[in-house]
Design an enzyme around this catalytic site. Sequence first.
Site, PDB file in Angstrom:
ATOM      1  N   SER A 166       9.313  -2.127  -7.032  1.00 29.58           N
ATOM      2  CA  SER A 166      10.480  -2.346  -8.141  1.00 29.58           C
ATOM      3  C   SER A 166      10.200  -3.075  -9.397  1.00 29.58           C
ATOM      4  O   SER A 166      10.886  -2.828 -10.383  1.00 29.58           O
ATOM      5  CB  SER A 166      11.548  -2.833  -7.291  1.00 29.58           C
ATOM      6  OG  SER A 166      11.928  -2.713  -5.865  1.00 29.58           O
ATOM      7  N   GLY A 210       0.604   3.105  -6.990  1.00 26.07           N
ATOM      8  CA  GLY A 210       1.991   2.943  -6.558  1.00 26.07           C
ATOM      9  C   GLY A 210       2.476   2.022  -7.556  1.00 26.07           C
ATOM     10  O   GLY A 210       2.192   1.349  -8.229  1.00 26.07           O
ATOM     11  N   LYS A 225      -2.291  -5.778  -8.828  1.00 25.15           N
ATOM     12  CA  LYS A 225      -0.795  -5.473  -8.861  1.00 25.15           C
ATOM     13  C   LYS A 225      -0.390  -6.260 -10.287  1.00 25.15           C
ATOM     14  O   LYS A 225      -0.884  -7.350 -10.519  1.00 25.15           O
ATOM     15  CB  LYS A 225      -0.211  -6.205  -8.023  1.00 25.15           C
ATOM     16  CG  LYS A 225       1.466  -6.042  -7.660  1.00 25.15           C
ATOM     17  CD  LYS A 225       1.966  -6.637  -6.556  1.00 25.15           C
ATOM     18  CE  LYS A 225       2.324  -5.725  -5.274  1.00 25.15           C
ATOM     19  NZ  LYS A 225       3.276  -6.451  -4.310  1.00 25.15           N
ATOM     20  N   SER A 251       6.637  -3.879 -10.160  1.00 24.39           N
ATOM     21  CA  SER A 251       5.330  -3.714 -10.505  1.00 24.39           C
ATOM     22  C   SER A 251       4.613  -2.338 -10.277  1.00 24.39           C
ATOM     23  O   SER A 251       5.113  -1.480  -9.882  1.00 24.39           O
ATOM     24  CB  SER A 251       4.502  -5.002  -9.125  1.00 24.39           C
ATOM     25  OG  SER A 251       4.917  -4.078  -8.155  1.00 24.39           O
ATOM     26  N   ASP A 265      11.134  -9.561   4.253  1.00 24.73           N
ATOM     27  CA  ASP A 265      11.181  -8.182   3.734  1.00 24.73           C
ATOM     28  C   ASP A 265      10.055  -6.808   4.535  1.00 24.73           C
ATOM     29  O   ASP A 265       9.470  -6.193   3.962  1.00 24.73           O
ATOM     30  CB  ASP A 265      10.754  -7.858   2.396  1.00 24.73           C
ATOM     31  CG  ASP A 265      11.266  -6.770   1.610  1.00 24.73           C
ATOM     32  OD1 ASP A 265      12.235  -6.187   2.172  1.00 24.73           O
ATOM     33  OD2 ASP A 265      10.950  -6.552   0.429  1.00 24.73           O
TER      34      ASP A 265
HETATM   35  N1  LIG Z   1      -3.362  -3.135  -1.169  1.00 27.72           N
HETATM   36  C1  LIG Z   1      -2.856  -2.018  -1.915  1.00 27.72           C
HETATM   37  N2  LIG Z   1      -3.837  -0.927  -1.488  1.00 27.72           N
HETATM   38  C2  LIG Z   1      -3.203   0.138  -1.765  1.00 27.72           C
HETATM   39  N3  LIG Z   1      -2.058   0.753  -2.278  1.00 27.72           N
HETATM   40  C3  LIG Z   1      -1.213  -0.415  -2.614  1.00 27.72           C
HETATM   41  C4  LIG Z   1      -1.517  -1.754  -2.141  1.00 27.72           C
HETATM   42  N4  LIG Z   1      -0.820  -2.475  -2.412  1.00 27.72           N
HETATM   43  C5  LIG Z   1       0.282  -1.869  -2.918  1.00 27.72           C
HETATM   44  N5  LIG Z   1       0.073  -0.486  -2.861  1.00 27.72           N
HETATM   45  C6  LIG Z   1       0.693   0.822  -3.258  1.00 27.72           C
HETATM   46  O1  LIG Z   1       1.606   0.337  -4.411  1.00 27.72           O
HETATM   47  C7  LIG Z   1       2.973   0.455  -4.277  1.00 27.72           C
HETATM   48  C8  LIG Z   1       3.853  -0.574  -4.701  1.00 27.72           C
HETATM   49  O2  LIG Z   1       3.660  -1.868  -4.058  1.00 27.72           O
HETATM   50  P1  LIG Z   1       4.561  -2.974  -4.338  1.00 27.72           P
HETATM   51  O3  LIG Z   1       4.130  -3.981  -3.284  1.00 27.72           O
HETATM   52  O4  LIG Z   1       4.507  -3.439  -5.655  1.00 27.72           O
HETATM   53  O5  LIG Z   1       5.688  -2.652  -4.084  1.00 27.72           O
HETATM   54  P2  LIG Z   1       6.635  -2.320  -2.629  1.00 27.72           P
HETATM   55  O6  LIG Z   1       6.569  -3.311  -1.704  1.00 27.72           O
HETATM   56  O7  LIG Z   1       6.021  -1.064  -1.936  1.00 27.72           O
HETATM   57  O8  LIG Z   1       8.069  -1.755  -3.053  1.00 27.72           O
HETATM   58  P3  LIG Z   1       9.217  -2.936  -3.465  1.00 27.72           P
HETATM   59  O9  LIG Z   1       8.802  -3.765  -4.667  1.00 27.72           O
HETATM   60  O10 LIG Z   1      10.343  -2.062  -3.954  1.00 27.72           O
HETATM   61  O11 LIG Z   1       9.462  -3.732  -2.481  1.00 27.72           O
HETATM   62  C9  LIG Z   1       3.141   0.513  -2.475  1.00 27.72           C
HETATM   63  O12 LIG Z   1       4.196   1.381  -2.313  1.00 27.72           O
HETATM   64  C10 LIG Z   1       1.742   1.288  -2.399  1.00 27.72           C
HETATM   65  O13 LIG Z   1       1.720   2.664  -2.252  1.00 27.72           O
END
Ligand SMILES: Nc1ncnc2c1ncn2[C@@H]1O[C@H](COP(=O)(O)OP(=O)(O)OP(=O)(O)O)[C@@H](O)[C@H]1O
Length: 822
Positions: free
Chosen positions: A432, A429, A450, A434, A551
Amino acid sequence: MAIRALGSMSSAAAAYGGNGPAFCGLRSSAGSGSGGVECFGSDAASVYGAPLRLGLLGLTAGDGFVCGLTVFSHLPYCWGNNVYVQQGTPTSKGPNITYSEICAGDNHLCALRSASPQVEVQQAVDCWGYNITGSFAEGASLTSITAGSLFSCGLFAANRTPICWGDETGSRVISGAPQQAKFVSLSAGGYHVCGILESSGATLCWGRELEGQNGLPGSARFTSLVGGRFHACGLLASQQTVSCWGLINPPNSIPPPTTSRFSAMVAGDYYTCGIPSSSLQPLCWGAQFPAVLPTGALPPVDCMLCGNNCPAVCTPSTHHTNSVQTPIIIGELATAVVVVACVLATAIFLVRYKLAKLAAATANGSMSGSIKKQRGVSGNKKGSFGSSFMKERLTSTELEEPKMSRAEVFSHQELEQATGGFDKGNEVGKGSFSIVYRGVLGDGRVVAVKRAAAVPLPSQQQKDSNEFRNELDLLSRLNHAHLLTLLGFCDDREERLLVYEFMANGTLHEQLHGNNRQQIGWVRRVTVAVQAARGLEYLHGYACPPVIHRDIKSSNILLDDEWNARVSDFGLSLLGPMDSDSPLSELPAGTLGYLDPEYYRLHYLTTKSDVYSFGVLLLEIMSGRKAIDMEYDEGNIVEWAVPLIKEGQVQCVLDPRLEAPPNLDAVHKIARVAARCVKMRGKDRPSMDKVTTSLERALAMLMGTYSEAQPFLPSEVVLGSNRLHRKSSQKSSCRSTFDVDSLETTEEHEDHRNPSSLTFPSINSSLRRGSLSDNDMGGSVDIALPDHDVEARQQRQQLMFQYCKSEIYPASPQQLFLSSNF
Ligand SMILES: Nc1ncnc2c1ncn2[C@@H]1O[C@H](COP(=O)(O)OP(=O)(O)OP(=O)(O)O)[C@@H](O)[C@H]1O
């Protein structure tokens, strides 16, 4: 005197389950039992809800709760967080009834009545909670009781033969009880019972076979036994050393000690703790035991019921008042010091945080544009994560000072290997700022790594490394079953990486709105809502100081391989004031559609801002609509849904892709909660503990209303095509089908029912809650609910029972262990 199992009364008890483990022990040195109880572990409700000053005779514990038998009233008193077992003293079974012993199963409590001349003893045992809500009416008196997962057992006083009652599906504990054998004591585990035979002192077990029967005790003589979910341990009569059998070596477990001598033992799900004869510091083995246990400096934990096996440090009952009071005074002093330290630390942290932010803001020239627009538009969305993780470099001196106490430090190379060199194929995934990769560590752990999406990092935005580490440390200390655990980080020079638990089912956002979404049914949706609420409640109510997430949104609710929810992304989180009503003055940050309007307008930040976002999330879960969706006339979910809910048109808000539950009470309740959460003024919104309670109750109602024809936890629900929304005209078309009369009443009947007669007694989700009815959720959108008849109640009970069976009964202990969600 035998110290018995997890589910029996003892001077120590171990709670287990989704909230994490907790170990409780009685503080007493004089046998009076008046020294109170002390609990340790990660189950906040069990640990912090312990009644410090209540004199207790003994303890027992189940799934997320602990109960004690009070010295003065000889009635049970329970605390913790279990849907079925009432907190406080359970509903009385009659006047003048007192009890001599208590025992707890996963979701029930039983108590052995004391012989009393005032009461004609027709019932030896009273039980409360799931599936065993009545009384055990044999007319015969028992001498001692013990409880397994879904059953209880006792010994007949007359001949010491065993009897068991409750549910024995898959365990055959009830039908398999040896009718002729006489026992000194019994000790139930999850699905088995072991007892010490009167004739030989040897052990006899029955019920579900203990996996592999590892190291069955044979003819060895024992002085006491304890039972875990799939294992049992005993203290050998010869040397007071331990012998264990059954599932004693689950993954990542510590083997039982071979030489240590113990005076007492207590078992949790997959672990056992013993109190060594030479010290009072509990020693645990197995897996998933509480990480924090009392230290040797504590006053005796187990000097009351140890009988002839008391540790050497237990002094005889010659020292009275002082020996009881000294520990209390020391405890109170220690608490005061901890509280003062906590307050000071918070103040220092906040001042430093603000100064650092101010400095960063000054350097940047502006702090404007900080509201993150939906998906990737401008803003400082990753305020903390962005600044502390993406945009900083460390100096070598800073790196020399490792401060982390819990988060693991990973090398860049290690994480590179784990993710196949950050291979695109492992990308799961993008946020914004990462990219998240799936990785497999050298030890086999599957993790999410991440990484910054863009190359960093202007030097003026560098932040003190210690602060970065402090922040990470803080996050890694937030320990709750429904918060995503930060496992560690990589702080190599080139870049910083964060390592989290891997969540196999992605985000709730993907599941509700994504292209590959699965159709998650009502029970699962509401379960996710309850779990997310619990996680948030923990941040607000149990973290010290409270944490404001800032958030909350569906893409920050991650789902593990069993579809359990974890609140994630603390990138914007702030430490809140100790008093949740006093605001922080913060520039707004968050995600459009979820952002609290009061906070946006007034820069007035309290935990109630998270409550607003959570309300939006609830509406999203109910409707399947995005928080902001310009495909619809009413693009903002709050503006669209709340008027409908207020008019009583809850059906119109429900996701048209799902068949509506047959009984709409539960979704009406959730709708009312959501509407209250998104009230304009923060002070009109409920706190998260109240939200959790109402949602838990709604979930219970929801599970109880399924018909047998419908799968209990449906992963697929067939859509009713006649219920499909037409995007802009649905409001008016719904109106005509709605029975307006049924919405006028303001009181909900179910909150006034006698808890003991219900499958789902009224529950408080956390110990911080007082008595709560849904009236707390406000009257303005209240809707009348029909009363429930006996038949419906029985049907619910039956269905709940089926649900529990499927939840509790996986193929093997090993699988259950691996899939358990701590
Ligand atoms: N621990 C995890 N296990 C599996 N997938 C994950 C995990 N953390 C994040 N992801 C995947 O990675 C994506 C990006 O996560 P991230 O926390 O970086 O951003 P976000 O919170 O979804 O978006 P934004 O940064 O825009 O708020 C998520 O939407 C999810 O699909």
